[in-house]
Motif scaffolding. Structure first.
Motif, PDB file in Angstrom:
ATOM      1  N   TYR A 195      33.814  32.301  31.154  1.00  0.00           N
ATOM      2  CA  TYR A 195      35.078  33.026  31.589  1.00  0.00           C
ATOM      3  C   TYR A 195      34.429  34.259  32.602  1.00  0.00           C
ATOM      4  O   TYR A 195      35.262  34.696  33.567  1.00  0.00           O
ATOM      5  CB  TYR A 195      35.682  33.670  30.150  1.00  0.00           C
ATOM      6  CG  TYR A 195      36.195  32.345  29.486  1.00  0.00           C
ATOM      7  CD1 TYR A 195      37.214  31.823  29.597  1.00  0.00           C
ATOM      8  CD2 TYR A 195      35.388  32.592  28.225  1.00  0.00           C
ATOM      9  CE1 TYR A 195      37.684  30.686  28.588  1.00  0.00           C
ATOM     10  CE2 TYR A 195      35.662  31.284  27.382  1.00  0.00           C
ATOM     11  CZ  TYR A 195      36.953  30.561  27.517  1.00  0.00           C
ATOM     12  OH  TYR A 195      37.086  29.733  26.756  1.00  0.00           O
ATOM     13  N   GLN A 196      33.467  34.889  32.176  1.00  0.00           N
ATOM     14  CA  GLN A 196      32.985  35.959  33.145  1.00  0.00           C
ATOM     15  C   GLN A 196      32.482  35.402  34.321  1.00  0.00           C
ATOM     16  O   GLN A 196      32.652  36.216  35.320  1.00  0.00           O
ATOM     17  CB  GLN A 196      31.606  36.567  32.267  1.00  0.00           C
ATOM     18  CG  GLN A 196      32.209  37.482  31.071  1.00  0.00           C
ATOM     19  CD  GLN A 196      30.829  37.906  30.361  1.00  0.00           C
ATOM     20  OE1 GLN A 196      30.168  37.153  30.057  1.00  0.00           O
ATOM     21  NE2 GLN A 196      31.104  39.151  29.954  1.00  0.00           N
ATOM     22  N   LYS A 205      18.136  34.635  30.743  1.00  0.00           N
ATOM     23  CA  LYS A 205      19.026  34.897  29.681  1.00  0.00           C
ATOM     24  C   LYS A 205      20.346  35.737  30.202  1.00  0.00           C
ATOM     25  O   LYS A 205      20.786  36.409  29.293  1.00  0.00           O
ATOM     26  CB  LYS A 205      18.319  35.485  28.517  1.00  0.00           C
ATOM     27  CG  LYS A 205      17.358  34.541  27.873  1.00  0.00           C
ATOM     28  CD  LYS A 205      16.587  35.114  26.538  1.00  0.00           C
ATOM     29  CE  LYS A 205      15.652  34.046  25.900  1.00  0.00           C
ATOM     30  NZ  LYS A 205      15.129  34.737  24.786  1.00  0.00           N
ATOM     31  N   SER A 206      20.564  35.530  31.599  1.00  0.00           N
ATOM     32  CA  SER A 206      21.824  36.160  31.965  1.00  0.00           C
ATOM     33  C   SER A 206      22.970  35.224  31.914  1.00  0.00           C
ATOM     34  O   SER A 206      24.403  35.678  32.110  1.00  0.00           O
ATOM     35  CB  SER A 206      21.501  36.667  33.340  1.00  0.00           C
ATOM     36  OG  SER A 206      21.303  35.476  34.286  1.00  0.00           O
ATOM     37  N   LEU A 207      22.756  33.914  31.617  1.00  0.00           N
ATOM     38  CA  LEU A 207      23.902  32.973  31.441  1.00  0.00           C
ATOM     39  C   LEU A 207      23.755  32.216  30.111  1.00  0.00           C
ATOM     40  O   LEU A 207      22.801  31.889  29.745  1.00  0.00           O
ATOM     41  CB  LEU A 207      23.846  31.947  32.706  1.00  0.00           C
ATOM     42  CG  LEU A 207      24.157  32.664  34.160  1.00  0.00           C
ATOM     43  CD1 LEU A 207      23.869  31.626  35.001  1.00  0.00           C
ATOM     44  CD2 LEU A 207      25.818  32.698  34.233  1.00  0.00           C
ATOM     45  N   SER A 208      24.758  31.824  29.525  1.00  0.00           N
ATOM     46  CA  SER A 208      24.852  31.076  28.288  1.00  0.00           C
ATOM     47  C   SER A 208      24.624  29.507  28.875  1.00  0.00           C
ATOM     48  O   SER A 208      24.808  29.340  30.324  1.00  0.00           O
ATOM     49  CB  SER A 208      26.212  31.224  27.576  1.00  0.00           C
ATOM     50  OG  SER A 208      27.181  30.995  28.498  1.00  0.00           O
ATOM     51  N   LEU A 252      33.860  32.777  35.926  1.00  0.00           N
ATOM     52  CA  LEU A 252      34.956  32.516  36.712  1.00  0.00           C
ATOM     53  C   LEU A 252      35.485  33.773  37.184  1.00  0.00           C
ATOM     54  O   LEU A 252      36.320  33.891  38.292  1.00  0.00           O
ATOM     55  CB  LEU A 252      36.048  31.766  35.759  1.00  0.00           C
ATOM     56  CG  LEU A 252      35.258  30.029  35.671  1.00  0.00           C
ATOM     57  CD1 LEU A 252      36.209  29.448  34.667  1.00  0.00           C
ATOM     58  CD2 LEU A 252      35.490  29.465  37.094  1.00  0.00           C
ATOM     59  N   ALA A 253      35.505  34.823  36.353  1.00  0.00           N
ATOM     60  CA  ALA A 253      36.469  36.072  36.769  1.00  0.00           C
ATOM     61  C   ALA A 253      35.722  36.550  37.919  1.00  0.00           C
ATOM     62  O   ALA A 253      36.326  37.371  38.720  1.00  0.00           O
ATOM     63  CB  ALA A 253      36.188  37.053  35.706  1.00  0.00           C
ATOM     64  N   CYS A 254      34.487  36.174  38.451  1.00  0.00           N
ATOM     65  CA  CYS A 254      33.776  36.925  39.437  1.00  0.00           C
ATOM     66  C   CYS A 254      33.697  35.817  40.602  1.00  0.00           C
ATOM     67  O   CYS A 254      33.195  36.382  41.540  1.00  0.00           O
ATOM     68  CB  CYS A 254      32.295  37.360  39.130  1.00  0.00           C
ATOM     69  SG  CYS A 254      32.397  38.706  38.113  1.00  0.00           S
ATOM     70  N   SER A 255      34.224  34.611  40.449  1.00  0.00           N
ATOM     71  CA  SER A 255      34.186  33.699  41.462  1.00  0.00           C
ATOM     72  C   SER A 255      35.343  32.828  41.511  1.00  0.00           C
ATOM     73  O   SER A 255      35.341  32.162  42.665  1.00  0.00           O
ATOM     74  CB  SER A 255      32.777  32.844  41.096  1.00  0.00           C
ATOM     75  OG  SER A 255      32.791  32.369  39.960  1.00  0.00           O
ATOM     76  N   GLY A 256      35.803  32.530  40.733  1.00  0.00           N
ATOM     77  CA  GLY A 256      37.009  31.445  40.498  1.00  0.00           C
ATOM     78  C   GLY A 256      37.947  31.446  41.722  1.00  0.00           C
ATOM     79  O   GLY A 256      38.259  30.555  42.390  1.00  0.00           O
ATOM     80  N   ILE A 257      38.658  32.872  41.916  1.00  0.00           N
ATOM     81  CA  ILE A 257      39.523  33.024  42.955  1.00  0.00           C
ATOM     82  C   ILE A 257      39.147  32.545  44.214  1.00  0.00           C
ATOM     83  O   ILE A 257      39.544  32.101  45.100  1.00  0.00           O
ATOM     84  CB  ILE A 257      40.235  34.379  42.972  1.00  0.00           C
ATOM     85  CG1 ILE A 257      41.031  34.554  41.776  1.00  0.00           C
ATOM     86  CG2 ILE A 257      40.963  34.598  44.227  1.00  0.00           C
ATOM     87  CD1 ILE A 257      41.357  36.147  41.495  1.00  0.00           C
ATOM     88  N   ALA A 258      37.784  33.298  44.705  1.00  0.00           N
ATOM     89  CA  ALA A 258      37.183  32.934  45.820  1.00  0.00           C
ATOM     90  C   ALA A 258      36.788  31.344  46.139  1.00  0.00           C
ATOM     91  O   ALA A 258      37.141  30.881  47.153  1.00  0.00           O
ATOM     92  CB  ALA A 258      35.990  33.814  45.948  1.00  0.00           C
ATOM     93  N   VAL A 259      36.369  30.852  44.986  1.00  0.00           N
ATOM     94  CA  VAL A 259      36.210  29.251  45.456  1.00  0.00           C
ATOM     95  C   VAL A 259      37.466  28.514  45.542  1.00  0.00           C
ATOM     96  O   VAL A 259      37.543  27.746  46.116  1.00  0.00           O
ATOM     97  CB  VAL A 259      35.487  28.713  44.099  1.00  0.00           C
ATOM     98  CG1 VAL A 259      35.077  27.253  43.866  1.00  0.00           C
ATOM     99  CG2 VAL A 259      34.001  29.499  43.788  1.00  0.00           C
ATOM    100  N   LEU A 260      38.390  28.962  44.776  1.00  0.00           N
ATOM    101  CA  LEU A 260      39.580  28.103  44.918  1.00  0.00           C
ATOM    102  C   LEU A 260      40.265  28.220  46.509  1.00  0.00           C
ATOM    103  O   LEU A 260      40.546  27.416  47.063  1.00  0.00           O
ATOM    104  CB  LEU A 260      40.644  28.726  43.979  1.00  0.00           C
ATOM    105  CG  LEU A 260      42.099  28.044  43.856  1.00  0.00           C
ATOM    106  CD1 LEU A 260      42.263  26.560  43.870  1.00  0.00           C
ATOM    107  CD2 LEU A 260      43.099  28.628  43.120  1.00  0.00           C
ATOM    108  N   ILE A 261      40.020  29.477  46.924  1.00  0.00           N
ATOM    109  CA  ILE A 261      40.539  29.850  48.530  1.00  0.00           C
ATOM    110  C   ILE A 261      39.674  29.013  49.339  1.00  0.00           C
ATOM    111  O   ILE A 261      39.946  28.498  50.314  1.00  0.00           O
ATOM    112  CB  ILE A 261      40.765  31.335  48.550  1.00  0.00           C
ATOM    113  CG1 ILE A 261      41.365  32.033  47.595  1.00  0.00           C
ATOM    114  CG2 ILE A 261      40.671  31.696  50.306  1.00  0.00           C
ATOM    115  CD1 ILE A 261      41.416  33.635  47.908  1.00  0.00           C
TER     116      ILE A 261
END
Length: 223
Positions: free
Chosen positions: A88-89, A27-30, A91-100
């Motif tokens: 959103y949470q 229950k740490s992810l929706s 992506l906030a912790c991974s989105g930039i790194a995944v894009l790069i």
């Protein structure tokens, strides 16, 4: 591990599935958060070995979040709030790194050692990935362990003013120290993932630890 090879795709799919299912079970992810976590997890690892830095950050973040949770609730009532992560949470912790990582994989192919003389763009992109996770990990360590400090935090914009635990912008010596430790943990993880790469020597290791520690320290302040 070559990006988007059969091996990297298979490993990425398996790890992403396990990670998402574990997040739902704990229950740490929706539900939507789990779907987002699967996507970022898959693409991170499908791009190469350094994608496992996301998994390292996730594990370390989970550990420090649970550490002395009851004590944190006594010091800051907000610590008792639901820790279920939304898309959103995630992506906030991974989105930039995944894009790069995707840019690196599509334009430059397989991961290379950080060497600005031989691979200037590849090295810049790799440092961006590392810096992102160091910042996230440093900020998480500072928040989750810094709150346990016996001394009151001070406001970063007015360091003479003490503020309650959990205040946005509040910093303490203990939290600042742990932000640097969080960053260095990501750097050590990267060293282990890069083990065996040509050009890795003692200087490479020292520079990586210094860079990751500084990213955790400064990133936490900027965040």
């Amino acid at each position: 591990m070559k990006p988007f090879s059969t091996k990297s795709i298979a490993i990425g799919a398996i790890v992403a599935t396990l990670l998402s299912k574990r997040g739902l079970k704990k229950k740490s992810l929706s539900q939507t958060g789990a779907i987002t976590a699967w996507i970022v997890g898959f693409f991170s690892i499908a791009c190469g070995n350094r994608g496992f830095l996301l998994l390292l950050f996730y594990q370390l973040g989970t550990m420090v979040t649970k550490f002395k949770r009851e004590h944190k609730v006594k010091k800051d009532g907000d610590a008792s709030k639901s820790s279920v992560r939304s898309p959103y949470q995630v992506l906030a912790c991974s989105g930039i790194a995944v894009l790069i990582s995707l840019v690196h994989a599509l334009l430059y192919g397989e991961e290379k050692p950080i060497d600005f003389d031989s691979y200037p763009m590849e090295s810049s992109l790799t440092c961006g990935i590392i810096a992102h996770y160091c910042t996230c990990c440093g900020d998480t360590f500072a928040s989750e362990i810094g709150i346990l400090s016996r001394s009151k935090p001070v406001l970063i914009t007015a360091p003479w003013r003490k503020v309650p635990n959990g205040t946005n912008g509040g910093v303490s010596f203990w939290g600042t120290l742990w932000s640097a430790i969080g960053g260095s943990a990501i750097g050590i993880g990267c060293i282990l993932l890069d083990k065996g790469c040509s050009g890795m020597d003692d200087v490479y290791i020292i520079e990586m630890i210094l860079f990751s520690t500084l990213c955790g320290f400064l990133g936490s302040f900027l965040d």
